[in-house]
Scaffold this active site. Structure first.
Site, PDB file in Angstrom:
ATOM      1  CB  SER A 102      -0.839  -0.002   1.289  1.00  0.00           C
ATOM      2  OG  SER A 102      -1.473   1.237   1.504  1.00  0.00           O
ATOM      3  CE1 TYR A 146      -4.305  -1.904   4.883  1.00  0.00           C
ATOM      4  CE2 TYR A 146      -3.390   0.231   4.264  1.00  0.00           C
ATOM      5  CZ  TYR A 146      -4.000  -0.959   3.912  1.00  0.00           C
ATOM      6  OH  TYR A 146      -4.289  -1.220   2.597  1.00  0.00           O
TER       7      TYR A 146
HETATM    8  N1  LIG Z   1      -8.653  -0.048  -1.330  1.00  0.00           N
HETATM    9  C1  LIG Z   1      -7.565   0.653  -1.145  1.00  0.00           C
HETATM   10  O1  LIG Z   1      -7.600   1.892  -1.123  1.00  0.00           O
HETATM   11  C2  LIG Z   1      -6.239  -0.039  -0.981  1.00  0.00           C
HETATM   12  C3  LIG Z   1      -5.083   0.743  -1.013  1.00  0.00           C
HETATM   13  C4  LIG Z   1      -3.844   0.132  -0.848  1.00  0.00           C
HETATM   14  C5  LIG Z   1      -3.778  -1.233  -0.658  1.00  0.00           C
HETATM   15  N2  LIG Z   1      -4.926  -1.975  -0.613  1.00  0.00           N
HETATM   16  C6  LIG Z   1      -4.779  -3.415  -0.379  1.00  0.00           C
HETATM   17  O2  LIG Z   1      -5.403  -4.124  -1.435  1.00  0.00           O
HETATM   18  C7  LIG Z   1      -5.745  -5.429  -0.965  1.00  0.00           C
HETATM   19  C8  LIG Z   1      -7.168  -5.731  -1.368  1.00  0.00           C
HETATM   20  O3  LIG Z   1      -8.047  -4.869  -0.634  1.00  0.00           O
HETATM   21  P1  LIG Z   1      -9.362  -4.231  -1.273  1.00  0.00           P
HETATM   22  O4  LIG Z   1      -9.177  -2.776  -1.226  1.00  0.00           O
HETATM   23  O5  LIG Z   1      -9.706  -4.889  -2.537  1.00  0.00           O
HETATM   24  O6  LIG Z   1     -10.403  -4.577  -0.088  1.00  0.00           O
HETATM   25  P2  LIG Z   1     -11.753  -5.441  -0.043  1.00  0.00           P
HETATM   26  O7  LIG Z   1     -12.183  -5.361   1.387  1.00  0.00           O
HETATM   27  O8  LIG Z   1     -12.702  -4.980  -1.092  1.00  0.00           O
HETATM   28  O9  LIG Z   1     -11.269  -6.921  -0.398  1.00  0.00           O
HETATM   29  C9  LIG Z   1     -10.486  -7.667   0.512  1.00  0.00           C
HETATM   30  C10 LIG Z   1     -10.927  -9.133   0.465  1.00  0.00           C
HETATM   31  O10 LIG Z   1     -10.086  -9.852   1.388  1.00  0.00           O
HETATM   32  C11 LIG Z   1     -10.900 -10.753   2.135  1.00  0.00           C
HETATM   33  N3  LIG Z   1     -10.271 -11.050   3.420  1.00  0.00           N
HETATM   34  C12 LIG Z   1     -10.202 -10.258   4.517  1.00  0.00           C
HETATM   35  N4  LIG Z   1      -9.593 -10.900   5.513  1.00  0.00           N
HETATM   36  C13 LIG Z   1      -9.250 -12.123   5.040  1.00  0.00           C
HETATM   37  C14 LIG Z   1      -8.596 -13.241   5.608  1.00  0.00           C
HETATM   38  N5  LIG Z   1      -8.179 -13.240   6.886  1.00  0.00           N
HETATM   39  N6  LIG Z   1      -8.402 -14.334   4.830  1.00  0.00           N
HETATM   40  C15 LIG Z   1      -8.839 -14.356   3.536  1.00  0.00           C
HETATM   41  N7  LIG Z   1      -9.494 -13.331   2.953  1.00  0.00           N
HETATM   42  C16 LIG Z   1      -9.687 -12.220   3.705  1.00  0.00           C
HETATM   43  C17 LIG Z   1     -12.232 -10.025   2.299  1.00  0.00           C
HETATM   44  O11 LIG Z   1     -13.297 -10.936   2.596  1.00  0.00           O
HETATM   45  C18 LIG Z   1     -12.377  -9.341   0.936  1.00  0.00           C
HETATM   46  O12 LIG Z   1     -13.086 -10.181   0.039  1.00  0.00           O
HETATM   47  C19 LIG Z   1      -5.524  -5.408   0.554  1.00  0.00           C
HETATM   48  O13 LIG Z   1      -4.293  -6.021   0.869  1.00  0.00           O
HETATM   49  C20 LIG Z   1      -5.465  -3.923   0.871  1.00  0.00           C
HETATM   50  O14 LIG Z   1      -4.728  -3.660   2.034  1.00  0.00           O
HETATM   51  C21 LIG Z   1      -6.139  -1.410  -0.777  1.00  0.00           C
END
Ligand SMILES: NC(=O)c1ccc[n+]([C@@H]2O[C@H](COP(=O)([O-])OP(=O)(O)OC[C@H]3O[C@@H](n4cnc5c(N)ncnc54)[C@H](O)[C@@H]3O)[C@@H](O)[C@H]2O)c1
Length: 272
Positions: free
Chosen positions: A142, A155
């Site tokens: 991130s 985080y």
């Molecule tokens: N959305 C943002 O702004 C952003 C920015 C930087 C990084 N990220 C990273 O991107 C990745 C995806 O996140 P996203 O934004 O798509 O979020 P999201 O919440 O839409 O999707 C995350 C998915 O991970 C699953 N999950 C959560 N805990 C889990 C576990 N213990 N075991 C298995 N699955 C699990 C959830 O059920 C969900 O389906 C993450 O690592 C997040 O930190 C997101």
């Protein structure tokens, strides 16, 4: 990796957001998919979006549970025979909360999923990836893995750890068949905040989600497109979004005043 056709891709957190978009685009590119998520309803949603022209297996898995991750790897090999691509994508955050107000258990939960989840995924699948002619690991960190963001201490700690592990492995695996991409997105319009484990009230969940998606710069589809393009170009590092690039550059330009800049930008936000 120039083509994803006929490759077997494992995606954690494939039920929503960036993981779901990666599944859809890899499916369109002809990959076989092993989709993992803790939420089976989310996984089913993703499955419904696929053309199913290729082989797809869905696995209910908690990435922070070592024995479940070990079983996940065995189940994937039983279903697909091998693995070419591992995407350690599953992740969670708390809503913005000051360090001193975060109960230790909640702090640990974020580390367990975001840091240990990537470790278990890498540990379990790397031996299989090493057997392929060409293989890729994609670790989703991130902007908070580049800059310790105000209000996001657990985080940031977890995402810095993902970057540290990835960079160590990148150098250890030079000259092997496995390459690793580290991805540092800024705000992406997903359910990340909606899924925050510290939100218990439905209205607060919806309000925080709306605020987050309004501020986030890009869609998960666009993020997935950039990630897969970076893999095809054999890149090692990818920062996604103007917000991430600008904040990272400001930190480099003004290292001493940066904490004060972040403080004045973020401390007016609503904190629990
Ligand atoms: N959305 C943002 O702004 C952003 C920015 C930087 C990084 N990220 C990273 O991107 C990745 C995806 O996140 P996203 O934004 O798509 O979020 P999201 O919440 O839409 O999707 C995350 C998915 O991970 C699953 N999950 C959560 N805990 C889990 C576990 N213990 N075991 C298995 N699955 C699990 C959830 O059920 C969900 O389906 C993450 O690592 C997040 O930190 C997101």
């Amino acid at each position: 990796m120039k083509s994803f056709e006929d490759k077997v891709a494992v995606i954690t957190g494939a039920g929503s957001g960036i993981g779901q978009s990666l599944a859809v685009q890899l499916d369109q590119d002809g990959s076989h998919l092993a989709l993992g998520d803790i939420n089976t309803d989310h996984l089913e949603e993703t499955r419904q979006l696929l053309t199913l022209g290729t082989k797809v297996s869905c696995h209910n898995v908690d990435v922070s549970n070592p024995s479940r991750m070990s079983q996940f790897a065995s189940d994937v090999i039983a279903a697909h025979g091998h693995v070419d691509i591992l995407i350690n994508n599953a992740g969670i955050t708390l809503t913005p909360t000051l360090f001193e107000d975060i109960p230790a258990q909640q702090f640990k939960k974020v580390i367990d999923v975001n840091m240990w989840g990537v470790y278990y995924g890498t540990r379990e699948f790397l031996p299989y990836l090493r057997r392929r002619p060409e293989a890729v690991i994609i670790n989703i960190s991130s902007l908070a893995g580049l800059v310790g963001l105000f209000g996001y201490s657990p985080y940031a700690m977890s995402k810095f750890a993902v970057r540290g592990l990835t960079e160590s492995l990148q150098s250890e695996l030079v000259g092997t068949n496995v390459s690793i991409l580290i991805v540092q997105p800024g705000g992406v319009k997903t359910n990340l905040i909606k899924n925050a484990p510290d939100l218990t009230d439905a209205q607060a969940r919806e309000d925080s989600h709306q605020e987050f998606t309004r501020a986030a710069g890009i869609t998960p589809e666009k993020a997935a497109e950039k990630i897969l393009k970076a893999v095809k170009k054999n890149r090692r590092s990818l920062i996604i979004g103007t917000d991430a690039k600008v904040v990272n550059a400001i930190r480099d330009l003004f290292p001493n005043s940066f904490p004060r800049i972040l403080h004045s930008a973020f401390s007016r936000m609503t904190f629990k």
